[in-house]
Write a protein that holds these residues in place. Structure first.
Motif, PDB file in Angstrom:
ATOM      1  N   THR A  34       0.841  -1.120   0.018  1.00 10.63           N
ATOM      2  CA  THR A  34       0.061  -0.198  -0.023  1.00 10.63           C
ATOM      3  C   THR A  34       0.995   1.128  -0.016  1.00 10.63           C
ATOM      4  N   ALA A  35       0.217   2.223  -0.489  1.00 11.56           N
ATOM      5  CA  ALA A  35       1.072   3.921  -0.690  1.00 11.56           C
ATOM      6  C   ALA A  35       1.433   4.026   0.862  1.00 11.56           C
ATOM      7  N   THR A  36       2.674   4.732   0.971  1.00 16.40           N
ATOM      8  CA  THR A  36       2.912   5.276   2.120  1.00 16.40           C
ATOM      9  C   THR A  36       2.259   6.709   2.086  1.00 16.40           C
ATOM     10  N   TYR A  37       2.090   7.277   3.274  1.00 17.54           N
ATOM     11  CA  TYR A  37       1.385   8.655   3.283  1.00 17.54           C
ATOM     12  C   TYR A  37       2.088   9.596   2.296  1.00 17.54           C
ATOM     13  N   GLU A  38       3.453   9.644   2.191  1.00 18.44           N
ATOM     14  CA  GLU A  38       4.272  10.627   1.442  1.00 18.44           C
ATOM     15  C   GLU A  38       3.679  10.391  -0.128  1.00 18.44           C
ATOM     16  N   GLU A  39       3.776   8.758  -0.442  1.00 14.86           N
ATOM     17  CA  GLU A  39       3.506   8.601  -1.774  1.00 14.86           C
ATOM     18  C   GLU A  39       1.852   8.904  -2.083  1.00 14.86           C
ATOM     19  N   CYS A  40       1.243   8.866  -1.364  1.00 11.20           N
ATOM     20  CA  CYS A  40      -0.220   9.075  -1.417  1.00 11.20           C
ATOM     21  C   CYS A  40      -0.647  10.551  -1.746  1.00 11.20           C
ATOM     22  N   ILE A 136      -6.019  10.369   3.177  1.00 14.30           N
ATOM     23  CA  ILE A 136      -5.614   9.376   4.340  1.00 14.30           C
ATOM     24  C   ILE A 136      -6.221  10.478   5.679  1.00 14.30           C
ATOM     25  N   TYR A 137      -7.021   9.943   6.344  1.00 17.23           N
ATOM     26  CA  TYR A 137      -7.532  10.622   7.478  1.00 17.23           C
ATOM     27  C   TYR A 137      -6.642  10.554   8.721  1.00 17.23           C
ATOM     28  N   ASN A 138      -6.095   8.927   8.992  1.00 15.97           N
ATOM     29  CA  ASN A 138      -5.566   9.226  10.271  1.00 15.97           C
ATOM     30  C   ASN A 138      -3.963   9.148   9.782  1.00 15.97           C
ATOM     31  N   ILE A 139      -3.405  10.460   9.824  1.00 20.81           N
ATOM     32  CA  ILE A 139      -1.963  10.455   9.077  1.00 20.81           C
ATOM     33  C   ILE A 139      -1.140   9.949  10.400  1.00 20.81           C
ATOM     34  N   GLY A 140      -1.142  10.161  11.645  1.00 25.58           N
ATOM     35  CA  GLY A 140      -0.410   9.917  12.546  1.00 25.58           C
ATOM     36  C   GLY A 140      -0.357   8.246  12.730  1.00 25.58           C
ATOM     37  N   GLY A 141      -1.371   7.431  12.284  1.00 23.61           N
ATOM     38  CA  GLY A 141      -1.343   5.936  12.236  1.00 23.61           C
ATOM     39  C   GLY A 141      -0.723   5.171  10.741  1.00 23.61           C
ATOM     40  N   ALA A 142      -0.805   6.430   9.873  1.00 27.08           N
ATOM     41  CA  ALA A 142      -0.246   5.778   8.572  1.00 27.08           C
ATOM     42  C   ALA A 142       1.312   6.143   8.539  1.00 27.08           C
ATOM     43  N   LEU A 143       1.742   6.918   9.501  1.00 37.10           N
ATOM     44  CA  LEU A 143       3.159   7.250   9.370  1.00 37.10           C
ATOM     45  C   LEU A 143       3.784   6.071  10.355  1.00 37.10           C
ATOM     46  N   ARG A 145       4.178   2.787  10.397  1.00 31.65           N
ATOM     47  CA  ARG A 145       4.100   1.663   9.511  1.00 31.65           C
ATOM     48  C   ARG A 145       4.884   0.594  10.097  1.00 31.65           C
ATOM     49  N   ASN A 146       4.127  -0.575   9.958  1.00 25.59           N
ATOM     50  CA  ASN A 146       4.646  -1.824  10.541  1.00 25.59           C
ATOM     51  C   ASN A 146       4.206  -3.085   9.558  1.00 25.59           C
ATOM     52  N   SER A 147       4.644  -4.204   9.987  1.00 24.34           N
ATOM     53  CA  SER A 147       4.130  -5.367   9.059  1.00 24.34           C
ATOM     54  C   SER A 147       3.420  -6.478  10.104  1.00 24.34           C
ATOM     55  N   HIS A 148       3.270  -6.079  11.340  1.00 22.79           N
ATOM     56  CA  HIS A 148       2.961  -7.269  12.241  1.00 22.79           C
ATOM     57  C   HIS A 148       1.570  -6.786  13.255  1.00 22.79           C
ATOM     58  N   THR A 149       1.065  -5.554  13.140  1.00 25.75           N
ATOM     59  CA  THR A 149      -0.110  -5.417  14.317  1.00 25.75           C
ATOM     60  C   THR A 149      -1.226  -5.522  13.674  1.00 25.75           C
ATOM     61  N   ARG A 150      -1.372  -6.006  12.176  1.00 27.50           N
ATOM     62  CA  ARG A 150      -2.836  -6.473  11.770  1.00 27.50           C
ATOM     63  C   ARG A 150      -2.634  -7.991  11.663  1.00 27.50           C
ATOM     64  N   THR A 151      -2.560  -8.699  12.883  1.00 27.42           N
ATOM     65  CA  THR A 151      -2.056  -9.984  12.965  1.00 27.42           C
ATOM     66  C   THR A 151      -2.601 -11.081  12.093  1.00 27.42           C
ATOM     67  N   ASN A 152      -3.788 -11.081  11.777  1.00 31.04           N
ATOM     68  CA  ASN A 152      -4.616 -11.994  10.840  1.00 31.04           C
ATOM     69  C   ASN A 152      -4.693 -11.664   9.556  1.00 31.04           C
ATOM     70  N   GLN A 153      -4.322 -10.606   9.260  1.00 29.37           N
ATOM     71  CA  GLN A 153      -4.652 -10.168   7.791  1.00 29.37           C
ATOM     72  C   GLN A 153      -3.701 -10.450   6.888  1.00 29.37           C
ATOM     73  N   ASN A 154      -4.282 -10.884   5.674  1.00 29.09           N
ATOM     74  CA  ASN A 154      -3.466 -11.339   4.479  1.00 29.09           C
ATOM     75  C   ASN A 154      -3.108 -10.226   3.625  1.00 29.09           C
ATOM     76  N   GLY A 155      -2.105  -9.641   4.108  1.00 27.15           N
ATOM     77  CA  GLY A 155      -1.369  -8.533   3.215  1.00 27.15           C
ATOM     78  C   GLY A 155      -1.980  -7.229   3.615  1.00 27.15           C
ATOM     79  N   PRO A 156      -1.540  -6.005   3.156  1.00 32.67           N
ATOM     80  CA  PRO A 156      -0.312  -5.769   2.244  1.00 32.67           C
ATOM     81  C   PRO A 156       1.087  -6.113   3.036  1.00 32.67           C
TER      82      PRO A 156
END
Length: 584
Positions: A34-40, A136-143, A145-156
């Motif tokens: 998914t696009a980063t905040y800056e890319e978006c 992107i509404y939640n800019i702080g959350g978008a910044l 960034r990680n790969s683990h907190t959506r534990t059960n999610q299939n990507g990105p």
């Protein structure tokens, strides 16, 4: 020098030309990222530069210290909300990234904005529609960034975090407005006054065959002509359209039992939630919820197609929606009874053909105990009960106006943020309004989004003289904001400002008495007031603990004399039931 200028101009045109590579970061990553905040933001800035039909603007700040943006797509290049509504165009507001770990809307909307400009057939859908996008509404959350907190999610591969810069869940903040994000959203929403609002999400929960589920605002709560249109026309049309696009829809799987087969209930979207808030202003609110276990590219694709369905429906039915909205807003001005709370009616049920997977059980390799799993090798389609009828549980009659002392600045600021029309007293005035005393309530034992919510509020009504001062506020219930006002200013409403602790200082006693001094005074009151003495004796008979406590009996007398402060537990927002008031 001329050659240099021509070279620079050519370079600029090449950079902004629609023929250049317009792939989004999502597409460039082969649909894995998914696009980063800056890319978006950079992508939308390029669209803004390349197409005069697109305008990007910074509206207000967020808790992350960065501005909140809107991207407006208007084919006649009219970006003025008042003018747009005067032309009879339907406004759709799409919000993405309120939970940046659920990013499908971010990427799907970037592609949609581009394709609306580059595909003539799609662009034609905007003839009667203006699209407003919050990238992107939640800019702080978008910044964050990680790969683990959506534990059960299939990507990105990586994504943002649910909490914002203050660790607030912004989808619980639309009424209390603790965040700068929510305050800015209120400005955007009330300024554009959209007919349709879409807030893109990803769901958790049970496993089933669907990629996309949908939460429309609860049709009974929306009520009126809009509620009927939503239930009888718009939802069936969206389902039919998505079926044609090979994305069958199902209601958001909100089941009371362990598995969906136990029955699905319509979502009770309280005003704290996005669609519950927008409903207060007669907007058709929708929360698309893709399923976390489906592949990320499928989730993005279904979100993209659902947004096309919203555009298509608005383009064809915008006039009908606007007429229903005008009818409801006209009725709102004379409406006397307002519902504060609702409950599902389990006697009213529908049946849907649900495409699920068999729920089975096996021994857990972690605990050696029985655990649930869904067997994807055992898909099924079977009837499941759907409870989508809600009935009122608490109703209130609106006053002519609410009276709010100017001391309550946090409340006044939130009303102003939501563009409520306020009047002010022109002089000091003694008035006799209807007031509430809070007689009982329950409070959560743990904080919820920074507050200890009050529930099950019990009231006693009293009409009494109160001194008001020049500058105190009068809020007449003769405006589009009527329903919002009742929901936030009636203390029994589940998302009232009282429930969210804005008035907690009234719940503490400020003055007391010394028992050894008050004894003689209390005895004199009992001698002089036979009714008070009889009331004390009756209370002692009913309550043995009172009969055994000298302090409790003194307190009983104290609370029934002029010495006791009459502001304790008195809700400071009073109800004015009629008569002219001196206003500035």
């Amino acid at each position: 020098m001329l050659l240099t200028v021509l070279s620079l101009l050519t370079s600029f045109l090449l950079q902004t030309s629609p023929t250049q590579d317009w792939q989004t970061p999502y597409e460039k990553s082969k649909k894995t990222q998914t696009a980063t905040y800056e890319e978006c933001i950079a992508y939308y800035q390029r669209l803004d530069q390349a197409y005069p039909e697109i305008k990007m603007a910074s509206i207000g700040m967020t808790d992350a210290g960065k501005p909140l943006h809107t991207v407006i797509i208007s084919t006649d290049q009219d970006f003025d909300p008042v003018s747009v509504h005067q032309k009879g165009k339907t406004v759709i507001l799409i919000q993405n990234g309120i939970h940046p770990g659920e990013p499908e809307g971010i990427d799907a909307t970037m592609m949609l904005a581009r394709d609306l400009m580059q595909n003539k057939k799609l662009k034609a859908q905007l003839d009667n529609v203006v699209l407003v996008i919050i990238p992107i509404y939640n800019i702080g959350g978008a910044l964050n960034r990680n790969s683990h907190t959506r534990t059960n999610q299939n990507g990105p591969v990586s994504y943002g975090f649910r909490g914002n810069a203050r660790n607030l869940d912004l989808n619980r903040d639309f009424i209390k407005e603790d965040s700068k994000n929510a305050k800015t959203f209120a400005t955007i929403f009330r300024t554009w006054d959209p007919e349709i609002f879409v807030d893109n999400h990803t769901s958790n929960g049970a496993d089933y065959q669907y990629t996309m589920t949908l939460i429309p605002t609860q049709h009974n709560k929306l009520g009126g002509a809009l509620g009927k249109h939503l239930k009888q026309q718009m939802i069936p049309a969206l389902y039919k359209g998505m079926e044609k696009r090979k994305w069958p829809l199902v209601p958001y799987v909100n089941s009371r039992g362990e598995t969906p087969e136990t029955g699905i209930f319509g979502f009770s979207d309280l005003p704290r939630y996005a669609s519950g808030y927008t409903t207060l202003f007669q907007t058709l609110g929708f929360i698309p919820e893709t399923h976390m276990l489906k592949a990320f590219d499928k989730r993005v694709a279904s979100t993209y197609d659902l947004m096309l369905e919203f555009l298509d429906y608005a383009g064809k039915n915008g006039k009908t929606i606007q007429a229903a909205r005008q009818q409801d807003r006209a009725a709102l001005l004379s409406q006397q009874q307002y519902v504060l709370n609702w409950t599902p009616d389990t006697t009213q049920e529908e049946t849907i053909q649900f495409k699920g997977y068999e729920a089975k059980y096996k021994v857990s390799e972690v605990s050696d105990l029985e655990r649930l799993y869904y067997d994807r090798k055992a898909p099924f389609t079977r009837p499941v009960k759907f409870f989508d009828t809600f009935t009122p549980t608490l109703t209130v009659t609106k006053p002519v106006a609410y009276l709010i002392p100017q001391a309550w600045t946090e409340v006044i600021e939130r009303l102003q943020q939501n563009q409520v029309t306020l009047k002010r007293l022109s002089k000091d005035t003694l008035l006799t309004p209807e007031t509430y005393y809070i007689t009982d309530y329950k409070t959560g034992q743990r904080p919820y989004e920074g507050h200890y919510l009050h529930t099950d509020v019990q009231l006693r009504k009293v009409q009494q003289p109160i001194q008001y001062y020049a500058g105190d506020y009068i809020v007449y219930l003769n405006q589009v904001s009527n329903r919002f006002l009742v929901e936030v200013l009636e203390p029994q409403a589940p998302d009232s400002y009282f429930a969210w602790n804005f008035f907690d200082s009234i719940l503490g006693q400020k003055e007391h008495f010394s028992a050894y001094v008050f004894e003689d005074l209390a005895a004199q009151y009992l001698k002089d007031d036979g009714k008070l003495k009889a009331a004390l004796e009756e209370a002692k008979t009913k309550d043995p603990n009172l009969a055994k406590s000298a302090q409790a009996q003194l307190n009983f007398v104290y609370r029934n004399t002029p010495h006791f402060e009459n502001t304790l537990n008195r809700y400071p927002v009073a109800r004015w039931l009629g008569g002219a008031l001196p206003v500035q």
